[in-house]
Motif scaffolding. Structure first.
Motif, PDB file in Angstrom:
ATOM      1  N   ARG A  36       0.819  -1.211   0.000  1.00 38.85           N
ATOM      2  CA  ARG A  36       0.000   0.000   0.000  1.00 38.85           C
ATOM      3  C   ARG A  36       0.856   1.267   0.000  1.00 38.85           C
ATOM      4  N   ASP A  37       1.863   1.318   0.867  1.00 40.97           N
ATOM      5  CA  ASP A  37       2.676   2.535   0.984  1.00 40.97           C
ATOM      6  C   ASP A  37       3.379   2.860  -0.333  1.00 40.97           C
ATOM      7  N   ALA A  38       3.986   1.853  -0.950  1.00 37.58           N
ATOM      8  CA  ALA A  38       4.700   2.078  -2.209  1.00 37.58           C
ATOM      9  C   ALA A  38       3.746   2.488  -3.323  1.00 37.58           C
ATOM     10  N   LEU A  39       2.571   1.856  -3.383  1.00 36.85           N
ATOM     11  CA  LEU A  39       1.597   2.199  -4.417  1.00 36.85           C
ATOM     12  C   LEU A  39       1.101   3.627  -4.259  1.00 36.85           C
ATOM     13  N   GLU A  40       0.763   3.988  -3.022  1.00 35.58           N
ATOM     14  CA  GLU A  40       0.228   5.333  -2.797  1.00 35.58           C
ATOM     15  C   GLU A  40       1.287   6.396  -3.064  1.00 35.58           C
ATOM     16  N   LYS A  41       2.543   6.102  -2.780  1.00 33.36           N
ATOM     17  CA  LYS A  41       3.619   7.032  -3.086  1.00 33.36           C
ATOM     18  C   LYS A  41       3.760   7.204  -4.594  1.00 33.36           C
ATOM     19  N   LEU A  42       3.691   6.104  -5.339  1.00 34.72           N
ATOM     20  CA  LEU A  42       3.791   6.170  -6.787  1.00 34.72           C
ATOM     21  C   LEU A  42       2.601   6.910  -7.386  1.00 34.72           C
ATOM     22  N   ALA A  43       1.405   6.627  -6.882  1.00 31.99           N
ATOM     23  CA  ALA A  43       0.215   7.305  -7.386  1.00 31.99           C
ATOM     24  C   ALA A  43       0.285   8.812  -7.132  1.00 31.99           C
ATOM     25  N   ALA A  44       0.795   9.192  -5.968  1.00 35.78           N
ATOM     26  CA  ALA A  44       0.943  10.615  -5.665  1.00 35.78           C
ATOM     27  C   ALA A  44       1.926  11.271  -6.631  1.00 35.78           C
ATOM     28  N   GLU A  45       2.986  10.553  -6.963  1.00 38.44           N
ATOM     29  CA  GLU A  45       3.969  11.069  -7.930  1.00 38.44           C
ATOM     30  C   GLU A  45       3.342  11.277  -9.306  1.00 38.44           C
TER      31      GLU A  45
END
Length: 223
Positions: A36-45
């Motif tokens: 979840r953390d990695a996905l949400e960071k990528l989506a924010a980018e």
């Protein structure tokens, strides 16, 4: 009209690189992975063009829910990149760990099938494109490699799926890289294929005109 690409194994490595390359090329992306953390960071980018959908794609209910959320957010599905996979630390078959094989086969084999099963009805509507990550290991015989055998399955199912999708105007492309510098390996491999190299191949396949059905792209490290 903006097109939508669903990517499994999207949180790092090839999947994340493909998400960046696709958005740069004008696509919207649905990002599926367990982290979840990695996905949400990528989506924010990536901004509004990206949707983070944390899930375990080996769980069919979670996969189906993620596909439904993709359709709800973006209105349709034009392409899928079945990229999620894992290796095995087993030294061979005689000394191997059947529990390790079970988890790997579930992801590398069954999850590819269930991803296709869950998304093909939507791809049929758009005459869409299914892309899947195979491997050089699925083209060669490697001593005692159960991982390689899972990629031989992917090699076969991609060709069979291409023939099935061809009947209604869809396309299937198999990407078969050699060693790629990703978190798949414990040690960095800076002299090997880079995730961006594979991402560029995926975007290339997706960008081809209807007259060109690119069935396979095989990538090896230079030198």
């Amino acid at each position: 009209m903006t097109q939508t690409l669903l990517i499994t194994g999207a949180s790092s490595g090839i999947g994340a690189a493909t998400a960046r390359a696709a958005v740069k090329a004008g696509w919207q992306v649905a990002l599926l992975a367990r982290s979840r953390d990695a996905l949400e960071k990528l989506a924010a980018e990536l901004g509004d063009a990206a949707l983070a959908l944390p899930c375990d794609i080996t769980e069919r209910d979670q996969l189906s829910e993620a596909v439904a959320k993709t359709i709800e957010r973006f209105g349709g599905l034009d392409a899928v990149y079945a990229n999620a996979g894992k290796g095995s630390s087993s030294p061979g078959i005689e000394q191997g760990d059947p529990d390790d094989w079970h988890a790997m086969i579930h992801l590398n084999v069954l999850a590819v099938l269930t991803t296709a099963h869950a998304t093909l009805p939507h791809l049929r509507k758009t005459k869409g494109h299914f892309v899947v990550t195979g491997s050089k290991a699925g083209r060669d015989h490697m001593k005692g490699s159960v991982y390689g055998a899972t990629k031989w399955f992917v090699q076969g199912i991609a060709g069979n799926l291409a023939e099935e999708m061809r009947e209604w105007g869809g396309r299937c492309t198999l990407i078969t890289p050699g060693m790629v510098d990703t978190p798949f390996f414990d040690e960095p491999k800076p002299d090997k294929i880079q995730p961006d190299d594979v991402a560029n191949a995926v975007v290339f396949a997706l960008s081809q005109p209807r007259s060109a059905d690119v069935r396979e792209i095989h990538i090896m490290p230079s030198g």
